[in-house]
Design a protein around this motif. Structure first.
Motif, mmCIF file in Angstrom:
data_model
loop_
_atom_site.group_PDB
_atom_site.id
_atom_site.type_symbol
_atom_site.label_atom_id
_atom_site.label_comp_id
_atom_site.label_asym_id
_atom_site.label_seq_id
_atom_site.Cartn_x
_atom_site.Cartn_y
_atom_site.Cartn_z
ATOM 1 N N ALA A 107 6.069 -7.153 -7.379
ATOM 2 C CA ALA A 107 4.947 -6.557 -6.641
ATOM 3 C C ALA A 107 5.450 -5.609 -5.555
ATOM 4 C CB ALA A 107 4.075 -7.655 -6.031
ATOM 5 N N VAL A 108 6.490 -6.025 -4.854
ATOM 6 C CA VAL A 108 7.052 -5.177 -3.794
ATOM 7 C C VAL A 108 7.688 -3.928 -4.397
ATOM 8 C CG1 VAL A 108 8.721 -5.074 -1.905
ATOM 9 C CG2 VAL A 108 7.377 -7.158 -2.258
ATOM 10 N N ALA A 109 8.388 -4.081 -5.518
ATOM 11 C CA ALA A 109 9.037 -2.930 -6.166
ATOM 12 C C ALA A 109 8.016 -1.924 -6.684
ATOM 13 C CB ALA A 109 9.945 -3.412 -7.298
ATOM 14 N N ILE A 110 6.941 -2.413 -7.262
ATOM 15 C CA ILE A 110 5.894 -1.505 -7.751
ATOM 16 C C ILE A 110 5.261 -0.772 -6.568
ATOM 17 C CG2 ILE A 110 3.609 -1.379 -8.850
ATOM 18 C CD1 ILE A 110 4.599 -3.674 -10.715
ATOM 19 N N ASP A 111 5.004 -1.491 -5.492
ATOM 20 C CA ASP A 111 4.447 -0.861 -4.296
ATOM 21 C C ASP A 111 5.417 0.195 -3.756
ATOM 22 O OD1 ASP A 111 2.845 -0.249 -2.103
ATOM 23 O OD2 ASP A 111 3.108 -2.195 -1.123
ATOM 24 N N LEU A 112 6.722 -0.106 -3.740
ATOM 25 C CA LEU A 112 7.711 0.867 -3.282
ATOM 26 C C LEU A 112 7.705 2.107 -4.174
ATOM 27 C CD1 LEU A 112 10.017 1.596 -1.323
ATOM 28 C CD2 LEU A 112 11.583 0.446 -2.934
ATOM 29 N N ALA A 113 7.583 1.911 -5.471
ATOM 30 C CA ALA A 113 7.515 3.052 -6.395
ATOM 31 C C ALA A 113 6.296 3.918 -6.087
ATOM 32 C CB ALA A 113 7.469 2.557 -7.841
ATOM 33 N N ARG B 59 11.801 7.752 -7.005
ATOM 34 C CA ARG B 59 10.777 7.062 -7.806
ATOM 35 C C ARG B 59 11.355 6.631 -9.142
ATOM 36 N NH1 ARG B 59 5.102 6.261 -8.866
ATOM 37 N NH2 ARG B 59 5.151 5.170 -10.835
ATOM 38 N N ASP B 60 12.101 7.508 -9.794
ATOM 39 C CA ASP B 60 12.721 7.150 -11.077
ATOM 40 C C ASP B 60 13.659 5.954 -10.917
ATOM 41 O OD1 ASP B 60 11.367 9.226 -12.337
ATOM 42 O OD2 ASP B 60 13.097 10.585 -12.325
ATOM 43 N N LEU B 61 14.426 5.944 -9.846
ATOM 44 C CA LEU B 61 15.344 4.840 -9.591
ATOM 45 C C LEU B 61 14.579 3.528 -9.398
ATOM 46 C CD1 LEU B 61 18.403 4.125 -8.818
ATOM 47 C CD2 LEU B 61 17.509 4.171 -6.491
ATOM 48 N N VAL B 62 13.536 3.569 -8.588
ATOM 49 C CA VAL B 62 12.748 2.365 -8.323
ATOM 50 C C VAL B 62 12.047 1.896 -9.599
ATOM 51 C CG1 VAL B 62 10.870 1.359 -6.961
ATOM 52 C CG2 VAL B 62 12.514 2.899 -5.870
ATOM 53 N N ASP B 63 11.612 2.827 -10.432
ATOM 54 C CA ASP B 63 11.018 2.435 -11.718
ATOM 55 C C ASP B 63 12.008 1.623 -12.550
ATOM 56 O OD1 ASP B 63 8.496 3.509 -11.289
ATOM 57 O OD2 ASP B 63 8.909 5.360 -12.397
ATOM 58 N N GLY B 64 13.290 1.954 -12.468
ATOM 59 C CA GLY B 64 14.312 1.160 -13.149
ATOM 60 C C GLY B 64 14.380 -0.256 -12.595
ATOM 61 N N PHE B 65 14.280 -0.398 -11.262
ATOM 62 C CA PHE B 65 14.249 -1.733 -10.657
ATOM 63 C C PHE B 65 13.046 -2.520 -11.175
ATOM 64 C CE2 PHE B 65 16.068 0.066 -6.379
ATOM 65 C CZ PHE B 65 17.319 0.228 -6.951
ATOM 66 N N LYS C 288 9.645 14.938 7.700
ATOM 67 C CA LYS C 288 10.246 13.961 8.611
ATOM 68 C C LYS C 288 9.452 12.659 8.625
ATOM 69 C CE LYS C 288 11.809 13.250 13.324
ATOM 70 N NZ LYS C 288 11.899 13.768 14.681
ATOM 71 N N ASP C 289 8.137 12.763 8.676
ATOM 72 C CA ASP C 289 7.305 11.560 8.700
ATOM 73 C C ASP C 289 7.409 10.778 7.388
ATOM 74 O OD1 ASP C 289 6.549 12.180 11.286
ATOM 75 O OD2 ASP C 289 4.587 12.984 10.707
ATOM 76 N N HIS C 290 7.453 11.482 6.259
ATOM 77 C CA HIS C 290 7.633 10.783 4.980
ATOM 78 C C HIS C 290 9.006 10.125 4.919
ATOM 79 C CE1 HIS C 290 3.976 11.568 2.759
ATOM 80 N NE2 HIS C 290 4.019 12.851 3.090
ATOM 81 N N LEU C 291 10.024 10.812 5.404
ATOM 82 C CA LEU C 291 11.364 10.225 5.425
ATOM 83 C C LEU C 291 11.375 8.953 6.261
ATOM 84 C CD1 LEU C 291 13.454 13.480 5.757
ATOM 85 C CD2 LEU C 291 13.695 11.808 3.894
ATOM 86 N N GLN C 292 10.773 8.998 7.443
ATOM 87 C CA GLN C 292 10.741 7.815 8.300
ATOM 88 C C GLN C 292 9.977 6.667 7.647
ATOM 89 O OE1 GLN C 292 9.250 9.780 11.864
ATOM 90 N NE2 GLN C 292 11.297 9.794 12.758
ATOM 91 N N ALA C 293 8.876 6.991 6.984
ATOM 92 C CA ALA C 293 8.094 5.944 6.311
ATOM 93 C C ALA C 293 8.884 5.339 5.155
ATOM 94 C CB ALA C 293 6.773 6.523 5.807
ATOM 95 N N LEU C 294 9.597 6.170 4.415
ATOM 96 C CA LEU C 294 10.397 5.652 3.306
ATOM 97 C C LEU C 294 11.621 4.889 3.792
ATOM 98 C CD1 LEU C 294 10.117 8.517 0.665
ATOM 99 C CD2 LEU C 294 9.041 6.248 0.612
ATOM 100 N N VAL C 295 12.189 5.290 4.922
ATOM 101 C CA VAL C 295 13.282 4.507 5.510
ATOM 102 C C VAL C 295 12.792 3.085 5.790
ATOM 103 C CG1 VAL C 295 14.620 4.202 7.652
ATOM 104 C CG2 VAL C 295 14.679 6.389 6.441
ATOM 105 N N THR C 296 11.628 2.980 6.396
ATOM 106 C CA THR C 296 11.054 1.660 6.678
ATOM 107 C C THR C 296 10.844 0.868 5.384
ATOM 108 O OG1 THR C 296 9.978 2.468 8.683
ATOM 109 C CG2 THR C 296 9.049 0.470 7.681
#
Length: 158
Positions: free
Chosen positions: A25-31, A57-63, A102-110
């Motif tokens: 569930a967390v991985a799908i949400d991250l994707a 996104r492609d990498l996370v889809d593999g997870f 920058k804001d997207h980068l910060q959100a994805l870092v989190t």
């Protein structure tokens, strides 16, 4: 649980399927969060970030696929519906109002930092249960997540 000749005890397989589905569930949400950034990024580094986020996104889809397939291999069912994910994810909510790179980068870092921490907790849980293969799966995910977190954070320096 579905019948299988897998020699892990049933109680271990059951616990691992629960663990795998919670991480799924967390991985799908991250994707989905990563794709949200890909679609909506704006600014002077648009193309670089747009392509970078798509690769993430492609990498996370593999997870996602690896986690789901492990759950099924243990005799379980993988729960990947949006309804299940919406109820089960523990990933912090992603703001849909941000647009700057920058804001997207910060959100994805989190988000990636959270996902990496969750993967390390899953390694420990799988180890304690005696499932070295599930622990190994999450070890690989953790290692790659840390690498991608480094890439994300590197964009914010300077």
């Amino acid at each position: 649980m579905h019948p299988t000749k897998n020699d892990l005890p049933e109680h271990v397989r059951f616990a691992m399927v629960e663990l795998l589905n919670s991480q799924l569930a967390v991985a799908i949400d991250l994707a989905l969060q990563t794709k949200q950034a890909h679609w909506n990024v704006k600014g002077p580094h648009f193309m670089q970030l747009h392509l970078f986020f798509d690769g993430l996104r492609d990498l996370v889809d593999g997870f996602v696929d690896d986690i789901a397939e492990r759950a099924v291999a243990l005799g379980g069912t993988a729960y990947g519906t949006t309804q299940y994910v919406a109820k089960a994810t523990t990933l912090p909510e992603y703001s849909t109002s941000i647009t700057s790179g920058k804001d997207h980068l910060q959100a994805l870092v989190t988000a990636f930092a959270y996902f990496g921490k969750a993967a390390r907790a899953a390694i420990e849980t799988a180890d304690e249960a005696g499932d070295a293969d599930t622990a190994d799966l999450f070890t690989g995910i953790s290692r790659e997540t840390d690498k991608q977190l480094w890439f994300l954070e590197s964009h914010l320096i300077g």
